[in-house]
Write a protein that holds these residues in place. Sequence first.
Motif, PDB file in Angstrom:
ATOM      1  N   ALA A   1       0.844  -1.254  -0.084  1.00 54.85           N
ATOM      2  CA  ALA A   1       0.075   0.021  -0.080  1.00 54.85           C
ATOM      3  C   ALA A   1       0.947   1.194   0.037  1.00 54.85           C
ATOM      4  CB  ALA A   1      -0.938   0.110   1.205  1.00 54.85           C
ATOM      5  N   ALA A   2       2.019   1.102   0.516  1.00 58.69           N
ATOM      6  CA  ALA A   2       2.983   2.455   0.702  1.00 58.69           C
ATOM      7  C   ALA A   2       3.760   2.654  -0.390  1.00 58.69           C
ATOM      8  CB  ALA A   2       3.893   2.143   1.874  1.00 58.69           C
TER       9      ALA A   2
ATOM     10  N   ARG B   1       5.348   3.891  -3.471  1.00 60.07           N
ATOM     11  CA  ARG B   1       5.123   5.160  -4.348  1.00 60.07           C
ATOM     12  C   ARG B   1       5.833   4.991  -5.693  1.00 60.07           C
ATOM     13  NH1 ARG B   1       3.785   9.564  -1.508  1.00 60.07           N
ATOM     14  NH2 ARG B   1       4.522  10.891  -3.194  1.00 60.07           N
TER      15      ARG B   1
ATOM     16  N   ASP C   1       9.407   5.193  -6.024  1.00 64.81           N
ATOM     17  CA  ASP C   1      10.032   3.909  -5.606  1.00 64.81           C
ATOM     18  C   ASP C   1      10.663   2.981  -6.331  1.00 64.81           C
ATOM     19  OD1 ASP C   1       9.615   5.351  -2.909  1.00 64.81           O
ATOM     20  OD2 ASP C   1       7.793   3.853  -2.524  1.00 64.81           O
TER      21      ASP C   1
ATOM     22  N   ARG D   1       0.550   2.712 -12.860  1.00 66.42           N
ATOM     23  CA  ARG D   1       0.914   4.108 -12.797  1.00 66.42           C
ATOM     24  C   ARG D   1       0.312   4.915 -13.958  1.00 66.42           C
ATOM     25  NH1 ARG D   1       4.795   6.455 -15.693  1.00 66.42           N
ATOM     26  NH2 ARG D   1       5.602   4.521 -16.430  1.00 66.42           N
TER      27      ARG D   1
ATOM     28  N   GLU E   1       3.794  10.054  -6.344  1.00 65.17           N
ATOM     29  CA  GLU E   1       2.557   9.610  -5.376  1.00 65.17           C
ATOM     30  C   GLU E   1       2.590   8.223  -5.223  1.00 65.17           C
ATOM     31  OE1 GLU E   1      -1.180  11.341  -6.915  1.00 65.17           O
ATOM     32  OE2 GLU E   1      -0.518  13.402  -6.249  1.00 65.17           O
ATOM     33  N   ARG E   2       1.414   7.763  -4.516  1.00 64.18           N
ATOM     34  CA  ARG E   2       1.227   6.294  -3.980  1.00 64.18           C
ATOM     35  C   ARG E   2       0.764   5.648  -5.420  1.00 64.18           C
ATOM     36  NH1 ARG E   2      -0.311   5.195   1.420  1.00 64.18           N
ATOM     37  NH2 ARG E   2       1.292   5.926   2.598  1.00 64.18           N
TER      38      ARG E   2
ATOM     39  N   SER F   1      -5.289   7.164  -2.417  1.00 70.83           N
ATOM     40  CA  SER F   1      -4.343   5.720  -2.154  1.00 70.83           C
ATOM     41  C   SER F   1      -4.872   4.742  -1.194  1.00 70.83           C
ATOM     42  CB  SER F   1      -2.953   6.433  -1.856  1.00 70.83           C
ATOM     43  OG  SER F   1      -3.194   7.059  -0.499  1.00 70.83           O
TER      44      SER F   1
ATOM     45  N   ASP G   1      -4.637   1.727   1.976  1.00 68.80           N
ATOM     46  CA  ASP G   1      -3.903   1.633   3.113  1.00 68.80           C
ATOM     47  C   ASP G   1      -3.918   0.083   3.104  1.00 68.80           C
ATOM     48  OD1 ASP G   1      -6.438   0.966   4.105  1.00 68.80           O
ATOM     49  OD2 ASP G   1      -6.569   2.728   5.461  1.00 68.80           O
TER      50      ASP G   1
END
Length: 166
Positions: free
Chosen positions: A23-24, A26, A29, A66, A72-73, A83, A85
Motif C-alpha cells: 500500500a505504501a 510510491r 520508489d 501508474r 504519489e502512491r 491511495s 492502506d
Amino acid sequence: MTVHHGALAYLLGVNALRASEAAAVRIEDYTETLRGHRVLHLVGKGDKPTTMPITVPVLRVLDACRGERTTERLILRPTSGKSIDRRDAYRTVTRAAKAAGIPRHISPHSLRHAAITNALDAGVPLRDAQILARHADPRTTEHYDRARGNLDSHGVHFLTAYVAGV
C-alpha cells in the motif's frame, strides 16, 4: 478488477510484500535501475530499508497501474482515486478471492505466503527465500517450506549423483 488490483496482487504474490508495504509503494520508489535491474526501494517491517529487483512482468503491471502519473502512491482506490492502506489491501484481496469462487479465506498474507512457498518449491535456496521474505531469522522462512516431505528433492539424490560423478 482494475490495474490497481493487479498491481496489488503482483506486489503481494510475486514480490512477497506485506499489505502495508504494498500500500505504501510510491511511483518514485521503482524508477531506479541498479546493475541492469529495475529496483523497488521500500521500508519494511521494523523500519528496515530494502531494495529488491522488479521482474519485467511485475514492472509491466506496475507501469499499467501508474499510467501517466510520475509521483504519489502507486495503488489507488478505484472509486475515489485516493491511495489505499493496508485495510483496503485486505478488503481487495478477500473480495477478489470470493469473486473467484475460492472457498477458503484468502488475505494479503496468503499471497505473501504463497510467494515464499512457491519460491522454495521452485528450488530457491532457503537463504535467498529468506532475503525475498525479509525475515530476520531463517527459522521463520522454514515455516513456509511445505516441501520437506518431497522425496524428489531429497538430499540422497544429490549425494548419489555427486558420488557417481554425474
